[in-house]
Write a protein that holds these residues in place. Sequence first.
Motif: not given
Length: 386
Positions: A294-323
């Motif tokens: 569940s994606v939020a904003v790291y500083d806890g601010s903004g008009p709402g919570l995070g909005i996950p958009d594009g997703i990428k992965v690496d070969t160590a199975e880590r997940v990168y999420i644009g927000t």
Amino acid sequence: MALVMFLRVAVTFSVLFATYVNGAASDGTSLPPGACYWRQGSLVNRTPTGPVEPIEDCRFVVRDLEFLDILGPSPKVVELVKTNAHEGAVWYPDNNEFYFSSVRLEGPNGVVRTDLKKVNLRTRVVTTLSAPLDDVPNGMVLDNDGNLLVCQQGSRTKGGFIQRINLKTMEKTVVADNWFGVPFNSPNDAVVKRDGTIWFTDPSYGSVQGFRDAPNVKNQIYKISTSGVVDAVADGFTQPNGLAFSHDEKRLYVADSGFALGLQGQFDIARPHSVTVFDVGTDGLLTNRRLFASVAVYDGSGPGLGIPDGIKVDTAERVYIGTVDGVQVFSHSGKPLGLIRQPGVPNMGFAGKRLNTLYMLNDTTISFTKLKVRAAGLAYASSRPW
């Protein structure tokens, strides 16, 4: 996210004088320049949530020490070019070009138009391709033969479709434009498996934003077989958005950006801002649906919570999420690792011979950072003889 109003948040932080990882004091591990720790705040005690010293120059926020393995000793965020870059983020290794789509409004009624563009990563020259503007290109991916697959959202007179562009001849063909005779809503983002099947999300942002009629089918995820047959493989999303397979292709991650209604400043707290993960069977079917993050904003601010958009992965199975606050990185189990701070990132993509340079789009610039990782899911680029 489909088109115009990806939430922008101006991120501000208060200066604190302690270092924390996941709310606990750090073990004294030294941080590279440009990085800082994150701490859990307290509303009762009026302690801000977010990065702590050094804040002013912090572009990399560390929540877990594994993030340091990704960053390396001297991470930097570098601006490649100023340009209207919104979606796509696809590297074409043959010409060292990076393809993307831009968004613009025209006329007094704010008609949505998009351009399909590319930038040469060596010369930094941006070129607009000759794709029809009224097809509204959005997400893109290379197929396993190096052709560009573009999610075309369509218009009032034309339904959405998946288009294949031969980047050597620029010949264009329609891969698929319907499911059992029903036109797609607004194809948003796509991925390609090693077996050549094409998977894409189909939200209803075109209708929400006024350039498509009301949808005739639920917002679903589709798979296109190598013979061109289209099957729905998952529904139950509000606005399915970015998607990516794990490196071993045993899991599929799907973002739901339903929290953002698709219009300027309009949000619904009851809608999702999360990433779902499925298991992918040997028969190609999806099972065991569950929450990944569940994606939020790291500083806890903004008009709402995070909005996950594009997703990428690496070969160590880590997940990168644009927000909205940049690119958030998670472990394969969904543990938050850290944030690459770059306000308003709808999508990003890896490039370079080592597939370790992450290019980030945020509607005004394309920026990049080199990481100690190797991207997964880029079959064509991985097969190139260097």
